[in-house]
Design a protein around this motif. Sequence first.
Motif, PDB file in Angstrom:
ATOM      1  N   ARG A 112      -2.696  14.424  -1.923  1.00 43.26           N
ATOM      2  CA  ARG A 112      -1.440  13.956  -1.547  1.00 43.26           C
ATOM      3  C   ARG A 112      -0.668  15.438  -0.699  1.00 43.26           C
ATOM      4  O   ARG A 112      -0.856  16.487  -1.525  1.00 43.26           O
ATOM      5  CB  ARG A 112       0.233  13.507  -2.422  1.00 43.26           C
ATOM      6  CG  ARG A 112       0.136  12.398  -2.427  1.00 43.26           C
ATOM      7  CD  ARG A 112       0.182  11.501  -1.892  1.00 43.26           C
ATOM      8  NE  ARG A 112      -0.097  10.018  -2.169  1.00 43.26           N
ATOM      9  CZ  ARG A 112      -1.080   8.800  -1.982  1.00 43.26           C
ATOM     10  NH1 ARG A 112      -1.976   9.573  -1.792  1.00 43.26           N
ATOM     11  NH2 ARG A 112      -0.921   7.780  -2.585  1.00 43.26           N
ATOM     12  N   ARG A 119       0.869  -1.037  -0.342  1.00 43.76           N
ATOM     13  CA  ARG A 119      -0.443  -0.330  -0.089  1.00 43.76           C
ATOM     14  C   ARG A 119       0.900   1.116  -0.177  1.00 43.76           C
ATOM     15  O   ARG A 119       1.280   1.349  -0.971  1.00 43.76           O
ATOM     16  CB  ARG A 119      -1.257  -0.197   1.060  1.00 43.76           C
ATOM     17  CG  ARG A 119      -1.952  -1.206   0.874  1.00 43.76           C
ATOM     18  CD  ARG A 119      -2.965  -1.164   1.893  1.00 43.76           C
ATOM     19  NE  ARG A 119      -3.576   0.078   2.120  1.00 43.76           N
ATOM     20  CZ  ARG A 119      -4.769  -0.358   3.184  1.00 43.76           C
ATOM     21  NH1 ARG A 119      -5.313  -2.028   4.224  1.00 43.76           N
ATOM     22  NH2 ARG A 119      -5.199   0.721   3.871  1.00 43.76           N
ATOM     23  N   HIS A 147      -4.783   9.176   7.330  1.00 38.05           N
ATOM     24  CA  HIS A 147      -4.922   8.735   5.739  1.00 38.05           C
ATOM     25  C   HIS A 147      -6.148   7.569   5.637  1.00 38.05           C
ATOM     26  O   HIS A 147      -5.646   6.723   5.413  1.00 38.05           O
ATOM     27  CB  HIS A 147      -3.415   7.951   5.550  1.00 38.05           C
ATOM     28  CG  HIS A 147      -3.466   7.645   3.817  1.00 38.05           C
ATOM     29  ND1 HIS A 147      -2.152   8.229   3.782  1.00 38.05           N
ATOM     30  CD2 HIS A 147      -4.209   7.986   3.169  1.00 38.05           C
ATOM     31  CE1 HIS A 147      -2.212   7.675   2.581  1.00 38.05           C
ATOM     32  NE2 HIS A 147      -3.549   7.291   1.908  1.00 38.05           N
ATOM     33  N   ARG A 161       1.180  -1.647  -6.934  1.00 34.13           N
ATOM     34  CA  ARG A 161       0.322  -0.750  -5.221  1.00 34.13           C
ATOM     35  C   ARG A 161      -0.800  -1.104  -5.547  1.00 34.13           C
ATOM     36  O   ARG A 161      -1.953  -1.099  -6.387  1.00 34.13           O
ATOM     37  CB  ARG A 161       0.768   0.428  -5.555  1.00 34.13           C
ATOM     38  CG  ARG A 161       1.194   1.926  -4.995  1.00 34.13           C
ATOM     39  CD  ARG A 161      -0.713   2.107  -3.884  1.00 34.13           C
ATOM     40  NE  ARG A 161      -0.559   3.050  -3.284  1.00 34.13           N
ATOM     41  CZ  ARG A 161      -0.873   3.145  -2.708  1.00 34.13           C
ATOM     42  NH1 ARG A 161      -1.709   2.266  -1.577  1.00 34.13           N
ATOM     43  NH2 ARG A 161      -0.511   4.373  -1.785  1.00 34.13           N
ATOM     44  N   GLY A 169      -4.088   0.140  -4.406  1.00 31.39           N
ATOM     45  CA  GLY A 169      -4.025   1.849  -4.119  1.00 31.39           C
ATOM     46  C   GLY A 169      -3.975   2.577  -5.205  1.00 31.39           C
ATOM     47  O   GLY A 169      -3.802   1.649  -6.751  1.00 31.39           O
ATOM     48  N   ALA A 170      -3.955   4.005  -5.966  1.00 35.64           N
ATOM     49  CA  ALA A 170      -4.381   4.458  -7.271  1.00 35.64           C
ATOM     50  C   ALA A 170      -2.657   5.311  -6.814  1.00 35.64           C
ATOM     51  O   ALA A 170      -1.677   5.076  -7.963  1.00 35.64           O
ATOM     52  CB  ALA A 170      -5.133   5.609  -6.650  1.00 35.64           C
ATOM     53  N   GLY A 171      -2.072   5.897  -5.855  1.00 32.80           N
ATOM     54  CA  GLY A 171      -1.281   6.829  -5.680  1.00 32.80           C
ATOM     55  C   GLY A 171       0.337   6.205  -5.601  1.00 32.80           C
ATOM     56  O   GLY A 171       0.470   5.059  -4.983  1.00 32.80           O
ATOM     57  N   ASN A 180     -10.357   1.570  -5.542  1.00 36.02           N
ATOM     58  CA  ASN A 180     -10.740   2.574  -3.456  1.00 36.02           C
ATOM     59  C   ASN A 180     -11.534   4.197  -3.535  1.00 36.02           C
ATOM     60  O   ASN A 180     -11.886   4.876  -2.852  1.00 36.02           O
ATOM     61  CB  ASN A 180      -9.687   3.137  -2.571  1.00 36.02           C
ATOM     62  CG  ASN A 180      -8.218   3.609  -3.374  1.00 36.02           C
ATOM     63  OD1 ASN A 180      -8.728   4.431  -4.937  1.00 36.02           O
ATOM     64  ND2 ASN A 180      -7.359   3.676  -3.331  1.00 36.02           N
TER      65      ASN A 180
HETATM   66  O1  LIG Z   1      -3.739   2.515   1.205  1.00 35.32           O
HETATM   67  C1  LIG Z   1      -3.758   3.347   1.644  1.00 35.32           C
HETATM   68  O2  LIG Z   1      -5.309   3.236   2.280  1.00 35.32           O
HETATM   69  C2  LIG Z   1      -3.963   4.631   0.886  1.00 35.32           C
HETATM   70  C3  LIG Z   1      -4.062   4.731  -0.214  1.00 35.32           C
HETATM   71  C4  LIG Z   1      -3.823   5.550  -0.990  1.00 35.32           C
HETATM   72  O3  LIG Z   1      -2.907   6.627  -0.416  1.00 35.32           O
HETATM   73  C5  LIG Z   1      -3.922   5.541  -2.616  1.00 35.32           C
HETATM   74  O4  LIG Z   1      -4.304   4.549  -3.470  1.00 35.32           O
HETATM   75  O5  LIG Z   1      -3.366   6.350  -3.098  1.00 35.32           O
END
Ligand SMILES: O=C(O)CCC(=O)C(=O)O
Length: 392
Positions: free
Chosen positions: A232, A39, A273, A57, A59-61, A84
Amino acid sequence: MYSIQAFNAIADAGLKLIEEDLDFVLNSETQEPDGYIARSFNFHNYAIGEQVKGIARAGAGVNNIPVEHCTERGIVVFNTPGANANAVKELVLTCIMASSRNLFDAVKWTAEIEDRGKEIPELVEKGKKQFVGTEIKGKRLGVIGVGAIGVLVANDALELGMEVVAFDPFISVETAWRLSQNVRRAITLEEIFSTCDYITMHVPLNDKTKGLLNENAFKQMKDGIRILNFSRGELVDEQALKLAIEEGIVENYITDFPNENILGTNKVIGVPHLGASTKESEENCAVMAARQLKHYLKTGNIKHSVNLPDVEIPFSGKRRLAVMHKNIPGMVGRMTGILAKFEMNIADMINRSKDAWAYTIIDIDNEIDETTEQNIKNSVNEIQGTVSVRLL
Ligand SMILES: O=C(O)CCC(=O)C(=O)O
Ligand SMILES: NC(=O)C1=CN([C@@H]2O[C@H](COP(=O)(O)OP(=O)(O)OC[C@H]3O[C@@H](n4cnc5c(N)ncnc54)[C@H](O)[C@@H]3O)[C@@H](O)[C@H]2O)C=CC1
């Protein structure tokens, strides 16, 4: 057998997909990892294993991953687009409403009078006037970045009665189709800054978006603006933000990325977060990330990579050559030339590029012994521009 190492709290549903597959081992203590699933783990100061071929990853970022360095090393980086987005949208809308009604301060105040016994109802009636809020209906929300999250926030804010104006010069066709026609398009950021009561940002952090909200931006904003940052922390110049709070320009800054510079500052509301922290979102991300990484390691096919194009062909030969390389002329010709030299027959092939990089899969109709396999890999590796060669 492929080895995958997990970082952070990855939902069980995703880990199970790895653990229950006989071709994979999770967190092996004896086998070097072929892939990572993570993550927010910061890979920038981490020695990425020599055998690693893919990082997923959940997630997105992907700003926690040195994507360029990975590309140079032939490592495919994946994320989980949209997985997400609903979780983030729900928290953003919650915070828009909660901050407008001064709910964070109000609940804190109520907790502080818990030992006042029978006086509590009277104190409540007297004290409530300090928390009079505003309604969001009819207020203008500026959405910067209309991707997976931004489009949901924009559409649902309209349903809540807000006026919505959105800025995204790079909006995808797919997202544009999903965006309500009642969302107004801003051609410039200035339009968002100077006319909105609320601003929410849903852009990736990169060189262009770092410090998006800076002194110049705050100067253009209406007094009393409420800003939400669930993207962010570095998108905001925090010194300029503090000044804008002091000057009464910013009424609230709600951030999912609190740090030592701003936590404790008046009118800054820090959320730990939590944007993607729902059971559903954690599962969606973990399952998608695990599937994509496994699929790549096992078949060489790529889906949802941030540094390479999507490439998918069914396995049609006996073996598969999968090569990551620079997007320069002559690469495919050189590869097929090498295969011809080793008397290999090609069953199928595909080549796709993304910016400066490309990926080629060549299915081969022959059995290949170990020595020939090594020789083919060495020869393809020697082609200038090649960064990774796999023979599956
Ligand atoms: O995994 C997380 O809780 C963070 C998710 C996040 O910041 C993203 O997906 O960019
Ligand atoms: N707080 C949390 O837990 C979470 C935070 N995020 C953050 O939110 C960001 C956005 O997530 P998604 O919507 O899923 O990503 P996305 O990739 O679907 O959307 C990003 C949008 O930003 C636009 N964009 C890029 N540069 C821009 C610029 N300079 N100006 C205006 N628009 C620009 C793109 O065209 C795209 O439409 C992520 O990169 C991540 O940093 C994402 C998920 C969870």
